[in-house]
Scaffold this motif. Structure first.
Motif, short mmCIF file in Angstrom:
data_model
loop_
_atom_site.label_atom_id
_atom_site.label_comp_id
_atom_site.label_asym_id
_atom_site.label_seq_id
_atom_site.Cartn_x
_atom_site.Cartn_y
_atom_site.Cartn_z
N LEU A 90 21.58 50.81 39.17
CA LEU A 90 20.72 49.70 39.59
C LEU A 90 21.56 48.51 40.07
O LEU A 90 21.29 47.91 41.12
N LEU A 91 22.60 48.19 39.28
CA LEU A 91 23.46 47.06 39.64
C LEU A 91 24.24 47.36 40.92
O LEU A 91 24.40 46.48 41.79
N GLU A 92 24.75 48.57 41.05
CA GLU A 92 25.52 48.94 42.25
C GLU A 92 24.66 48.83 43.52
O GLU A 92 25.11 48.30 44.54
N ILE A 93 23.43 49.35 43.45
CA ILE A 93 22.54 49.30 44.63
C ILE A 93 22.20 47.86 44.99
O ILE A 93 22.27 47.45 46.15
N THR A 94 21.83 47.07 43.96
CA THR A 94 21.44 45.67 44.21
C THR A 94 22.59 44.87 44.79
O THR A 94 22.41 44.13 45.78
N LEU A 95 23.78 45.02 44.23
CA LEU A 95 24.93 44.25 44.71
C LEU A 95 25.42 44.77 46.06
O LEU A 95 25.92 44.01 46.89
N GLY A 96 25.27 46.08 46.27
CA GLY A 96 25.64 46.64 47.56
C GLY A 96 24.81 46.06 48.69
O GLY A 96 25.31 45.81 49.79
N ARG A 97 23.52 45.83 48.41
CA ARG A 97 22.63 45.22 49.41
C ARG A 97 23.01 43.77 49.68
O ARG A 97 22.61 43.20 50.68
N MET A 98 23.75 43.16 48.74
CA MET A 98 24.24 41.79 48.94
C MET A 98 25.60 41.78 49.64
O MET A 98 26.28 40.77 49.69
N PHE A 109 30.42 33.09 31.73
CA PHE A 109 29.81 32.20 32.73
C PHE A 109 28.32 32.03 32.46
O PHE A 109 27.78 30.92 32.48
N ASP A 110 27.63 33.14 32.18
CA ASP A 110 26.19 33.11 31.96
C ASP A 110 25.79 34.44 31.33
O ASP A 110 26.65 35.29 31.04
N PHE A 111 24.50 34.65 31.13
CA PHE A 111 24.05 35.92 30.56
C PHE A 111 22.74 36.37 31.20
O PHE A 111 21.97 35.56 31.74
N LEU A 112 22.49 37.68 31.14
CA LEU A 112 21.25 38.31 31.58
C LEU A 112 20.67 39.08 30.40
O LEU A 112 21.40 39.58 29.55
N THR A 113 19.34 39.17 30.35
CA THR A 113 18.71 39.98 29.30
C THR A 113 18.11 41.23 29.91
O THR A 113 17.67 41.24 31.07
N LEU A 164 19.23 38.36 38.63
CA LEU A 164 20.57 38.93 38.83
C LEU A 164 21.18 38.39 40.13
O LEU A 164 22.33 37.94 40.14
N ARG A 165 20.41 38.43 41.21
CA ARG A 165 20.93 37.95 42.49
C ARG A 165 21.28 36.46 42.43
O ARG A 165 22.30 36.02 42.97
N SER A 171 25.43 32.36 42.33
CA SER A 171 25.95 31.14 41.69
C SER A 171 27.40 31.32 41.27
O SER A 171 28.26 30.46 41.52
N ALA A 172 27.72 32.45 40.65
CA ALA A 172 29.09 32.71 40.18
C ALA A 172 30.08 32.78 41.35
O ALA A 172 31.20 32.29 41.25
N LEU A 173 29.64 33.35 42.45
CA LEU A 173 30.54 33.50 43.61
C LEU A 173 30.75 32.18 44.36
O LEU A 173 31.61 32.10 45.23
N ARG A 174 29.95 31.16 44.01
CA ARG A 174 30.14 29.84 44.63
C ARG A 174 31.15 28.99 43.87
O ARG A 174 31.46 27.87 44.29
N LEU A 175 31.65 29.49 42.75
CA LEU A 175 32.61 28.72 41.97
C LEU A 175 33.85 28.40 42.80
O LEU A 175 34.33 29.26 43.55
N PRO A 176 34.40 27.18 42.66
CA PRO A 176 35.64 26.85 43.37
C PRO A 176 36.76 27.79 42.95
O PRO A 176 36.78 28.29 41.81
#
Length: 448
Positions: free
Chosen positions: A21-29, A102-106, A114-115, A120-125
């Motif tokens: 699920l995570l691989e597909i979702t992030l792949g689409r990003m 950095f944060d958490f998901l349930t 998730l997205r 947000s994490a990828l915007r970190l300096p």
């Protein structure tokens, strides 16, 4: 044609369905993913590859996600890690945040959330730019300030709620702004609110907004502070001043990540990072049952203490020079010089009002001084501060004791009001007065 390399995400979970699920979702990003089934595989991948984000389950066959967070903190502290926990495992999530996550998901994982987290994490300096930017805004080379900058640098890379403690005038709001500005929410609103300055009957409307016609005077729909801070940071200054009834509503808004405006039927989802501050001892307020313990634990995931000016006297000269430069620029006059005796007097002064009081003292001296040189007497440090520096009153200068005591009382009350930005409740607390007594004295002295 864009040939820049795709950002890499490490996924650590022993459940194939979750990994997929995570691989597909992030792949689409348009993100490149690497997967590990356990702690050992994750550590091996971390040794071989550079990652931009790590998503890890809490429970792994050969360890825990918390161990992975600690491993990354030691070896790659600028790599953000998000923890995936079972629904309702708030204590686990808080422990992860305290460890540096950095944060958490349930679970079950909500894809929009998730997205949002990943973006947000990828915007970190990137590593390296934070400390320099913080140093420019937070002056001082003393050990307490070096430690404070280091902590801000770390907390800017997290979404954990932070409780900023420290005396009035020590710079708590500046610290909150720096945490916001150096983090992934920097392009979104920073909304500061002084909780002690809002009348109790207007609090719910101020925080959550109201609908037209919901009460007398509600002539149009109005968004609240939570809605105004959506996507950014809500800074609750003097949070200990919130009445217990409002504390319950604030706790629910933080837990549910949603608010309902006064007179509204539907809840609005809000995404805000909460930072809070107070000059009071929040733990003592909990013990005295003036502050809810459950709200305290939600706000005080990480405590950041701002040192008083007394604890960093070595910084006084640099701060004074900075203030005088700013005053010269603001007034269009040549920069005033600080006489060596005046500097010595500043270094020996107690500064109950901290940096804010230093600014007020220098602004007054800048106006009073002759020949652009600030002498020790221009600082007027002993006025209204007899107990601070041990100065004795000169009886030859006193014609009438009542008038003299009234003038001292006036100066102390004005100083307390200046130090608390004219927040009467906070000024009363600063002088250990009840609010009723403070109001009486203001009226008696013609200051109301």
């Amino acid at each position: 044609m864009n040939t820049s390399p795709r950002q890499k995400i490490l996924i650590v979970d022993d459940e194939p369905d979750i990994r997929e699920l995570l691989e597909i979702t992030l792949g689409r990003m348009k993100l490149e993913t690497f997967s590990a089934r356990n702690l050992g595989e994750a550590q091996a991948l971390l040794q071989r590859e550079h990652f931009d984000l790590c998503l890890t389950d809490m429970r792994l066959p050969d360890g825990t996600g918390l161990e992975l967070v600690q491993h990354i903190q030691q070896r790659a502290p600028h790599l953000p890690v998000a923890m995936i926990t079972a629904y309702g495992s708030l204590e686990t999530a808080i422990n992860a945040l305290k460890a540096g996550a950095f944060d958490f998901l349930t679970k079950p994982v909500e894809l929009p959330r998730l997205r949002e987290l990943v973006s947000s994490a990828l915007r970190l300096p990137t590593a390296g730019g934070l400390s320099t930017a913080i140093e420019r805004r937070l002056l001082g080379d003393s050990p307490p300030m070096a430690n404070l900058r280091k902590q801000i640098d770390k907390l800017a890379r997290s979404q954990a709620p932070v409780y900023i403690s420290g005396e009035s005038g020590s710079g708590k709001e500046l610290v909150a702004r720096l945490i916001h500005e150096q983090g992934p929410r920097a392009s979104q609103p920073f909304v500061p609110v002084n909780c002690g300055a809002i009348p109790s009957e207007l609090m719910e409307s101020e925080f959550f907004g109201h609908r037209k016609g919901s009460f007398t005077g509600a002539v149009e729909d109005k968004p609240g502070l939570f809605q105004a801070a959506h996507g950014g940071t809500l800074f609750l200054d003097e949070v200990a001043d919130l009445p217990l009834s409002m504390q319950v509503k604030l706790l629910r808004a933080i837990q549910e990540k949603a608010v309902r405006s006064v007179g509204g039927q539907q809840e609005t989802v809000v995404d805000v990072r909460i930072l809070c501050a107070t000059h009071k001892d929040l733990e003592a307020e909990v013990s005295a049952e003036r502050f809810r313990q459950d709200l305290y634990y939600r706000l005080n995931v990480i405590e950041l203490r701002v040192p008083s000016l007394r604890e960093r006297r070595d910084d006084i000269e640099a701060l004074a020079m900075h203030v005088l430069k700013r005053l010269a620029k603001d007034t269009g006059q040549p920069e005033a010089r600080l006489h060596s005796q005046a500097l010595e007097a500043l270094k020996n002064y107690r500064f109950p009002g901290n940096v804010r009081e230093l600014e007020n003292v220098l602004e007054r001296a800048h106006t009073l001084c002759e020949n652009r040189t600030i002498e020790a007497q221009d600082l007027r440090l002993s006025e209204g501060n007899c107990t601070a520096d041990g100065a004795m009153a000169d009886l030859t200068q006193i014609d009438n004791l009542e008038d003299y005591l009234e003038s001292v009382e006036r100066k102390l009350i004005l100083q307390a009001l200046e130090e608390t930005r004219w927040n009467r409740t906070a000024a009363a607390q600063r002088l250990s007065l009840s609010f009723r007594s403070m109001r009486y004295r203001l009226k008696k002295l013609g200051l109301d």
